[in-house]
Scaffold this motif. Sequence first.
Motif, PDB file in Angstrom:
ATOM      1  N   VAL A 123       0.865  -1.076   0.270  1.00 57.38           N
ATOM      2  CA  VAL A 123       0.060  -0.186  -0.160  1.00 57.38           C
ATOM      3  C   VAL A 123       0.968   1.497   0.125  1.00 57.38           C
ATOM      4  N   PHE A 124       0.673   2.359  -0.892  1.00 59.32           N
ATOM      5  CA  PHE A 124       2.088   3.150  -0.709  1.00 59.32           C
ATOM      6  C   PHE A 124       0.572   4.547  -0.559  1.00 59.32           C
ATOM      7  N   GLU A 125       0.984   5.328   0.222  1.00 58.23           N
ATOM      8  CA  GLU A 125       0.602   6.310   0.917  1.00 58.23           C
ATOM      9  C   GLU A 125       1.207   7.609   1.209  1.00 58.23           C
ATOM     10  N   ALA A 126       0.556   8.117   1.241  1.00 52.94           N
ATOM     11  CA  ALA A 126       0.922   9.580   1.524  1.00 52.94           C
ATOM     12  C   ALA A 126      -0.022  10.788   2.422  1.00 52.94           C
ATOM     13  N   ALA A 127       0.031  11.003   3.184  1.00 48.68           N
ATOM     14  CA  ALA A 127      -0.472  12.128   3.956  1.00 48.68           C
ATOM     15  C   ALA A 127      -0.008  13.225   4.887  1.00 48.68           C
ATOM     16  N   GLY A 128      -0.602  13.302   5.484  1.00 49.17           N
ATOM     17  CA  GLY A 128      -0.413  14.852   6.130  1.00 49.17           C
ATOM     18  C   GLY A 128       0.454  15.864   5.287  1.00 49.17           C
ATOM     19  N   GLY A 129       1.314  17.155   5.728  1.00 47.76           N
ATOM     20  CA  GLY A 129       2.186  17.705   6.052  1.00 47.76           C
ATOM     21  C   GLY A 129       1.162  19.101   4.655  1.00 47.76           C
ATOM     22  N   GLN A 130       2.252  18.597   3.861  1.00 45.57           N
ATOM     23  CA  GLN A 130       1.238  20.007   2.809  1.00 45.57           C
ATOM     24  C   GLN A 130       0.166  19.572   1.972  1.00 45.57           C
ATOM     25  N   ALA A 131      -0.638  20.624   1.682  1.00 46.11           N
ATOM     26  CA  ALA A 131      -1.911  20.389   1.279  1.00 46.11           C
ATOM     27  C   ALA A 131      -1.724  20.845  -0.104  1.00 46.11           C
ATOM     28  N   PHE A 132      -2.756  20.539  -1.173  1.00 46.10           N
ATOM     29  CA  PHE A 132      -2.863  21.154  -2.830  1.00 46.10           C
ATOM     30  C   PHE A 132      -4.661  20.557  -3.020  1.00 46.10           C
ATOM     31  N   SER A 133      -4.331  22.186  -4.174  1.00 48.76           N
ATOM     32  CA  SER A 133      -5.523  21.974  -4.249  1.00 48.76           C
ATOM     33  C   SER A 133      -5.483  21.726  -6.052  1.00 48.76           C
ATOM     34  N   ALA A 134      -7.525  21.360  -6.150  1.00 47.61           N
ATOM     35  CA  ALA A 134      -7.193  20.539  -7.713  1.00 47.61           C
ATOM     36  C   ALA A 134      -8.455  20.451  -7.866  1.00 47.61           C
ATOM     37  N   ARG A 135      -8.776  20.394  -8.920  1.00 48.28           N
ATOM     38  CA  ARG A 135     -10.321  19.858  -9.393  1.00 48.28           C
ATOM     39  C   ARG A 135      -9.331  18.415 -10.267  1.00 48.28           C
ATOM     40  N   TYR A 136      -8.382  17.902 -10.752  1.00 49.23           N
ATOM     41  CA  TYR A 136      -8.516  16.683 -11.493  1.00 49.23           C
ATOM     42  C   TYR A 136      -6.691  16.398 -10.770  1.00 49.23           C
ATOM     43  N   VAL A 137      -6.782  15.187 -10.249  1.00 45.66           N
ATOM     44  CA  VAL A 137      -5.435  13.776  -9.824  1.00 45.66           C
ATOM     45  C   VAL A 137      -5.404  13.321 -10.215  1.00 45.66           C
ATOM     46  N   ARG A 138      -4.162  13.069 -10.639  1.00 45.62           N
ATOM     47  CA  ARG A 138      -3.575  11.550 -11.833  1.00 45.62           C
ATOM     48  C   ARG A 138      -2.473  10.871 -10.968  1.00 45.62           C
ATOM     49  N   PHE A 139      -3.128   9.797 -10.640  1.00 43.24           N
ATOM     50  CA  PHE A 139      -2.139   8.362 -10.363  1.00 43.24           C
ATOM     51  C   PHE A 139      -1.163   8.460 -11.711  1.00 43.24           C
ATOM     52  N   ASP A 140       0.455   8.659 -11.958  1.00 46.81           N
ATOM     53  CA  ASP A 140       1.109   7.578 -12.149  1.00 46.81           C
ATOM     54  C   ASP A 140       1.730   6.974 -11.789  1.00 46.81           C
ATOM     55  N   PHE A 141       2.307   5.834 -12.687  1.00 46.03           N
ATOM     56  CA  PHE A 141       3.194   4.183 -11.999  1.00 46.03           C
ATOM     57  C   PHE A 141       4.107   3.647 -13.466  1.00 46.03           C
ATOM     58  N   GLU A 142       4.588   2.479 -13.444  1.00 43.77           N
ATOM     59  CA  GLU A 142       4.887   2.188 -14.747  1.00 43.77           C
ATOM     60  C   GLU A 142       4.079   0.681 -14.785  1.00 43.77           C
ATOM     61  N   CYS A 143       4.021   0.452 -15.757  1.00 41.31           N
ATOM     62  CA  CYS A 143       3.661  -1.256 -16.229  1.00 41.31           C
ATOM     63  C   CYS A 143       4.190  -1.630 -17.140  1.00 41.31           C
ATOM     64  N   GLU A 144       5.600  -1.938 -16.772  1.00 37.21           N
ATOM     65  CA  GLU A 144       6.463  -2.858 -17.571  1.00 37.21           C
ATOM     66  C   GLU A 144       5.842  -4.359 -17.822  1.00 37.21           C
ATOM     67  N   VAL A 145       5.114  -4.673 -17.318  1.00 35.97           N
ATOM     68  CA  VAL A 145       4.719  -6.214 -17.077  1.00 35.97           C
ATOM     69  C   VAL A 145       3.073  -6.233 -16.729  1.00 35.97           C
ATOM     70  N   HIS A 146       2.890  -7.125 -15.863  1.00 36.93           N
ATOM     71  CA  HIS A 146       1.598  -6.994 -14.971  1.00 36.93           C
ATOM     72  C   HIS A 146       1.283  -6.384 -13.904  1.00 36.93           C
ATOM     73  N   VAL A 147       0.663  -5.431 -14.088  1.00 37.65           N
ATOM     74  CA  VAL A 147       0.105  -4.628 -13.047  1.00 37.65           C
ATOM     75  C   VAL A 147      -1.226  -4.769 -12.599  1.00 37.65           C
ATOM     76  N   PHE A 148      -1.389  -5.290 -10.710  1.00 38.40           N
ATOM     77  CA  PHE A 148      -2.447  -5.970 -10.215  1.00 38.40           C
ATOM     78  C   PHE A 148      -2.955  -4.028  -9.409  1.00 38.40           C
ATOM     79  N   ALA A 149      -3.281  -3.550  -9.763  1.00 30.97           N
ATOM     80  CA  ALA A 149      -4.109  -2.466  -8.454  1.00 30.97           C
ATOM     81  C   ALA A 149      -5.357  -2.641  -7.917  1.00 30.97           C
ATOM     82  N   SER A 150      -5.330  -1.316  -6.863  1.00 28.72           N
ATOM     83  CA  SER A 150      -6.931  -1.805  -6.105  1.00 28.72           C
ATOM     84  C   SER A 150      -6.856  -0.383  -5.238  1.00 28.72           C
TER      85      SER A 150
END
Length: 663
Positions: free
Chosen positions: A126-153
Motif C-alpha cells: 500500500v503506497f500512502e502519502a498523508a499529512g504535511g502539505q495540502a494541494f488544491s486541484a479539480r483533477y488528480v492523476r495517478f502515475d505508475f510504471e506498467c512494464e509487465v502485469h500490474v494489479f491495482a486496487s
Amino acid sequence: MTNTNLISGLCPTVTTGEPIAYSFALKDRSDENLPSLAGGRAASESVGDPGWVRFYRGRARELVYDLGEVRKIGGFSAAFLQNGAAGVYTPRRVELLISADGVTYRRAFAVDSKVSPAAKDVSVSVFEAAGGQAFSARYVRFDFECEVHVFASGFAVYPAAEDAVPAAGSALEPPKPDLGYLRAGDTAKNGVIIYCGYWDETMKYPESYVLNTPADLMPYVAYVDRDGKIADTMYDSVYFLSLQSRTPSGGYMCAMHNVEKPNTYRSDWLQFLDNMFAEGYNIDALNTAAGSVKEALGLTDYKVGVHIQLPFPHPSGEDFGGGMRTDTLENRVAVCRWFMEEAVRRFDERNYEHIRLCSFYQGCESVPTAVSDEEEALFAAVNCEAHAMGLKASWIPCYLGTGFARWKELGFDAAYMQPNHMFNKYDAAMLGEFAQSCTRYGLGVELELNYTAVNPGENRDSEIERYYDYLRGGYYYGYIGCDTATYQGAGPGYIYTACYAEDPAVRAIYDNTYLFLKGTLMPGVPRVAATRFERQTDGSYRAALSLEGGSEIFGHDTTFEIVTQGTRGAAVVHDGELIYVPGYTFTGYDKLSVTAVIHGVATEVRTLTLNDVAHFAVQRGIRELNALCDKPKSRAWMTGLSVASAAASLLLLVSGRKNDKHR
C-alpha cells in the motif's frame, strides 16, 4: 485528514505510456472492473481476487480522476500486488499529480516502493502519502510504471483540512523531444541474427543448425540473384547468438527467473566460444563468405560486422570455474569481462581479412529485474567493459520490454526493438504504434520472418503478407533506411530458404527484403486498371478494379474510391469490383472516375467509360423513354429521377450480395 475518499465511485480516464491500442491493449483487462478501482479496501494476495484491476504492459499508466470541482487534497493511497511467479510486479514508484484544468499538471506526492521487483514472496503493498502539505486541484492523476502485469486496487484521494493552505506542487520535467529512428551506422546498419552454440542428440533439430558454413551464410552477406549469382551486398553485420540458450550443463545463456537451476559455468561459456570460432564454421565461415563477396563485386574496402552474444551470469553461490564466482555484482561483471577478453583474443588471433568485431550483444530481451535488484547496474557495467575494449554494446529488446526506453542510460550504443507482430494476431496498425515508440526513444527496428511464411501451409499466403507488413511499414512510418536487425530463425534461417525457393512468392520475400535493406522499396506510382464493363442479367454493369505499376506488395493496403459519379446512373465499389446500376435516362453511355488509396495516399484519378450504346439502340423502351424526355423540363426531371432510382437499386443490389455471402 479524514477517511473520506474523494474519488470513490468515480471512473478514471486511462492513458498508457506508449500507444498499445492494436497490441497489448487486447490483453489488458482493466476495463472489466475499472470503476471499482477506487471502491474501497485493497484486494487480497490472490491473483484471482476480482478486486484487482489488471493492467498489462504499455510502459506506464496515467489515471485521471475529475473531482467535479476544486478540492483541497491532503494525501492518497493505492495498493498493488507483488507475485513474481505470475509475472505481476509492484511499481517502483507511484506519484499523485494535481491540475486545475486537466491539462497542466504538477507533482503533489511521490512514494517509492518498499518491495523489490525481484521479491519472491507474494505480498500486497500500500503506497500512502498523508499529512504535511495540502494541494488544491479539480483533477488528480495517478502515475505508475506498467512494464509487465500490474494489479491495482484500493485507490483513494483524501481531503485536506479546510484551513490548510494549499501548496503549488513541484513542476514536472519537460517532455523530451523525439529522437527519431536509430541511424548509428558504425554499429550495424542492417544486421541479421545467425544462431550457433550447443547441440546434442536429444534436440529436435540437426547439428547443422549450430554449424553454419560459407554456403549457408552467402545469401546473407550477398544478394544472390535468381540465377544464383552474387549481384550485390545484402546484410552488413551478423549477430551470433546461442540457439535456444542451451548449454552442456543444462543452464541457460539468457536470464531465467522461474527455472530451478538456470545458472551456467565456465565450461558452458567456453563451449559457446569454441562453437562460434570452429574452423570452417560460423565466424570463420562468415569471413570466407565475405571474402567471396568482396572478390565477386570488386570491393576494396569491404568488411562485414560481427556481434557476439554476451552470456548472462545468473547470480549463484556455486563455483563458476576458473577461480570465478557469480555471487556478487562485482564478480558477475568480472566473469563477463573474462568472456569478452577471451572472445577478442580469439578473434584477433585469426587475423580475419573480411570481417570486423563490432559489438557485444546483450542476449536478454528485457532487463531481468525479477532476477535481482542489480540487473540494470550489471547491464551498464558490462557495457562499460565493452567500451574499454574499444567495442560497442548492442541490444534487441522485445516489444516494450522492461528497460527498453532506458537503453541509452544503460550504456548501449545501438538498440533495435522487436515489434513481435509476426508471432501475434495483431492488426498491422500496431506497427504505427510501434514506430511512435521507436522514434520517441531513438530505437532501430527489428524485422521478423517466421517459418510459416516460407514453408508450405494453408496460411502461408497470409503469413507472407504479415511479413510484408514490416516492409510496407518502413515506407508508411518512415523507418525504411534506419538501422535494422533481422530475426529469421535458424538452420541457417528463413531468408536462406526464401533465396533458394522455387516458388516465386517465397523467392519474392528475399528480393523485397533486399530492396528494403537498400532503401529502395517503394510503392512507385501505381495506376488504377479496370476490365471492360460487363452487363449482368440483373441489368447492372460490373468491372474489376486493380493496380498496375508500382511494387506489388503495396496492393495489399489498397482501397478503391469513386471520385465522381456518372450522370445517368449510380455506382459503388464492392470487394474490388465497380458496380454500376443504370437509371431511367441511361442510353448505354456514361462516365465516372475512380482513384486508388494506398494507406491514405490517393493515386491519380482514372476516368472510366461505360459504352453499351449498341445494345440499347435495339431496345424498344429506349425510344419511348427518349420521346418522354423530349421536353427540357421533362428531361431534367427524368434525369434526377434516373440517378435517384439507380442509387436505390444499387443499395438493394449490394445488400443482396452481402446477404448471399452469409447464407
